[in-house]
Structure formats: C-alpha cells, structure tokens
Design an enzyme around this catalytic site. Structure first.
Site, short mmCIF file in Angstrom:
data_model
loop_
_atom_site.label_atom_id
_atom_site.label_comp_id
_atom_site.label_asym_id
_atom_site.label_seq_id
_atom_site.Cartn_x
_atom_site.Cartn_y
_atom_site.Cartn_z
N HIS A 1 41.01 33.79 39.17
CA HIS A 1 41.85 34.91 38.73
C HIS A 1 43.20 34.82 39.41
O HIS A 1 43.28 34.46 40.58
CB HIS A 1 41.17 36.26 39.06
CG HIS A 1 41.91 37.41 38.49
ND1 HIS A 1 43.01 37.96 39.11
CD2 HIS A 1 41.75 38.09 37.33
CE1 HIS A 1 43.49 38.94 38.35
NE2 HIS A 1 42.74 39.04 37.26
N ASP B 1 39.66 43.36 31.53
CA ASP B 1 40.55 43.43 32.69
C ASP B 1 40.57 44.87 33.21
O ASP B 1 41.60 45.37 33.67
CB ASP B 1 41.98 42.94 32.41
CG ASP B 1 42.63 42.32 33.64
OD1 ASP B 1 42.09 42.51 34.75
OD2 ASP B 1 43.67 41.66 33.50
MN MN Z 1 43.20 40.11 35.27
#
Ligand code: MN
Length: 377
Positions: free
Chosen positions: A201, A328
């Site tokens: 990430h 997300d």
């Molecule tokens: Mn993200």
C-alpha cells in the site's frame, strides 16, 4: 464522478482476456443469487497504534508523516478505523459481506525496529481477535516491520502459519528503502513459504523524494502515493525480485498505481537499456520482459479508482483473474465503491470473480455463503 452510460460497455469479445473458467460448480448452481462482496483494502487501526503513531509523528521532521498525523487526529477518521461495530453497520448499509483488513498507512514502518516489530504483533493479535468475533465478516492481512526482516519473517510464520491471517500488508518504503534490497528477502522467503500475497500500500514519498510533492498537497493520495508505490513496484520488477522469487504475489491498490498503462514502454525501454553500449549502473538482466512479471506476479484492486474505463483496461491488460474489488474504507465511501462495481458493465461471471472469487483464491478466504446482508432484501 459522472456515471458512465450503459452503451459504454466493456467488451467481452476480442482482446486477450482469458475466459472465466474457474468458477466452481456450486457457483453455477446459484446463478440467480448475487455474488459475495469482499472488499480487500480496508484500513483499520488499534487504539494503541493511533496513540503511538500520533506521539511519534507530531514531532517528525518528515512533512508527509506530520501530514498523516494531522489527518489521523480527526475523530471522523479515528472512529471508522477503530470501531468494528461502525464498520459492520457501514458494510450492512452497502451490501458488503466482508472486509479484508489492513493496518492503515503508514503502519509500523515509521517506528524504530523494536517498537515496530512488537507493535505489529500486537496489532495482528487484536486483528485476529476481531476476526474470531466476526469470522464471516472480517479477514485480514498481517502487519510486519521490514526494519528487522528476520523478525518480520518470524511474525509471518506466527500470524499466517499459526493465526491464519490471509496475507501481508507493507505500507511501501521503509525509511526510504524499498523491498528490492536483498536485506528484505527473508520477508519474501517467508511469504512464498506460506503462500501469502504481499499487499504493498502506498505511503508518503520518502524524504529524499518528497520535496517537489509538497506544493499543491501532492504528497498524498492525489499523486504522491501512486508515484511512490508505482516506483516501488517497478523497482521489484527491474531489480529481478521475481526471477529470485517466481511464486511471489504482490497486490497493488488503486488499480495498479498506473502500472497497466506503462507495460509497453517498460518493455520497450528495458530492451533498449540492456542492449545499449553504455548501460547505466545497476541494470539487471531479467529472465523475462518487465510486463510478463507484472502480468504473472501482481494483482490489482479497485480501491479509490471507481472508473469503468480504467477497470476495462486493467482487466484487458492483467486478465480477469487479477483484478479484485476494494473500497479503501474509510478514506473512500462504500457507497461510491459499491455503486461503481454494481453498475460496472461486466458479465455476471466476471463480476463474481472481481467481487469475491479472485480474492477468495488469492487470500485463501474460506468460502461461506451463509451470510446474507441486510441490503440484499
Ligand atoms: Mn488506499
């Protein structure tokens, strides 16, 4: 974001897309029921993590870390990161069956090695406790501290081999160092041994890189994250990491941090570079072309990139088996993400792959169709 018209459909004919063939027989028997919805880049934090991060980060000399800290003092960010009941309510409201949780960026990678290693283990323990409370709704990735790669490998053994977590989260660079450095290879060895995919990430660009990103707020998710994480992925490819670890699987969010768009130019320039008389220092001769590693050692998720044209291109370049749904949460809304994927012009079989089958296979998520969301009725 403007909704695409129905005529703007993805074509399933032509191109190089593989046919969805690995949908098991039991899925066919339930053709009328909707597929499970598993979202795979969903951030969480423990109270201890937030506390520790805010203490360290508010005095950090690094602009990006101070910015992250400023963001994370907000109650409307802290609550959804830490409150499981609020998370479940949000999932119910939007028809999301399961979250694959990961410790929020920048994770433990901003701490010294000892603190990072110990805090990662405690975050993993708390994560496992939440998953055991809601096994049909939650699964998760193990946090590790690359600052001490040998101990990170031990934590992978514990968190995946013994506790049963579903993969590894690494919030990209660690103090400006990237995972193509051989000192991090014990992490890859352990990941391959446990068949654990590594989700890389983004985080803020490291101090050596961040200066030009500081203007216009570019160091964050608007551009700096993709620049930093895309760089990380390309370093792994050009550094020959996948010749050494051919079974390693890397997951990138945000529809691949721009990589699918770059396959032609990466191959073209790589060939020019290795055949040039005056090679730049450190060029590695690879067994295959850069694009071949990207297509065989990477999976992409839809986190924060809710756009049909990019979804279509990602599926065309990577194959339907390598594109996976993600929201997300809590940095994007479940509403926008689920409306995007529910309206995406995919065949039911392809949609089932993106929504859950690919994730179940990659992250070894146990199939369980007994849960039905409130939103379904
Ligand atoms: Mn993200």
């Amino acid at each position: 974001m403007a909704e695409r018209s129905k005529t703007d459909v993805l074509t399933t004919a032509g191109g190089s897309r593989p046919v969805a063939s690995d949908v098991p027989a039991e899925m066919d028997a339930r053709k009328s029921s909707r597929p499970r919805v598993i979202a795979t880049e969903e951030a969480f934090a423990t109270a201890e993590y937030l506390d520790t991060f805010l203490k360290v980060a508010s005095n950090s000399p690094h602009e990006g870390i101070r910015y992250a800290a400023m963001h994370m003092t907000r109650p409307d960010v802290q609550k959804p990161l830490t409150d499981i009941e609020a998370r479940l309510a949000d999932m119910d409201a939007h028809g999301v069956d399961m979250h694959l949780l990961s410790l929020t960026s920048p994770g433990v990678q901003v701490f010294n090695a000892d603190l990072a290693t110990e805090l990662a283990a405690r975050c993993n323990d708390e994560l496992v406790a939440s998953i055991r409370q809601y096994p049909k709704r939650l699964c998760g990735l193990a946090a590790v501290a690359p600052q001490d790669a040998k101990r990170a490998a031990v934590e992978i053994e514990r968190a995946i081999g013994h506790l049963g977590l579903n993969g590894i989260i690494i919030n990209s660079h660690t103090n400006g160092e990237f995972l193509d450095d051989a000192k991090f290879f014990p992490i890859f060895e352990a990941a391959v041994k446990h068949r654990a995919p590594i989700y890389i990430h983004p985080t803020f660009p490291p101090p050596e890189m961040i200066k030009p990103f500081e203007r216009y707020g570019m160091h964050g998710a608007i551009w700096g994250f993709a620049a930093e994480c895309g760089l990380h992925a390309v370093r792994l490819v050009l550094g020959g990491v996948f010749d050494r670890f051919p079974d390693l699987q890397i997951v990138l969010g945000h529809m691949g941090e721009g990589l699918p768009y770059w396959l032609f130019r990466l191959d073209n320039m790589y060939v020019k570079t290795i055949t040039h008389k005056n090679q730049p220092p450190g060029v590695v001769r690879l067994n295959r072309l850069p694009s071949e590693y990207i297509r065989s050692n990477f999976h992409l998720t839809t986190s924060g990139m809710f756009w049909n044209d990019v979804l279509e291109f990602a599926i065309k370049t990577m194959g339907i088996d390598r594109v996976i749904f993600a929201i997300d949460y809590p940095y994007e809304t479940s509403k926008m993400a689920t409306e995007f994927i529910n309206n995406a012009p995919l065949s039911p079989a392809d949609k089932a792959l993106v929504l859950s089958r690919n994730a179940q296979k990659l992250f070894n998520i146990v199939d369980d169709n007994s849960y039905t969301t409130v939103a379904e009725s």
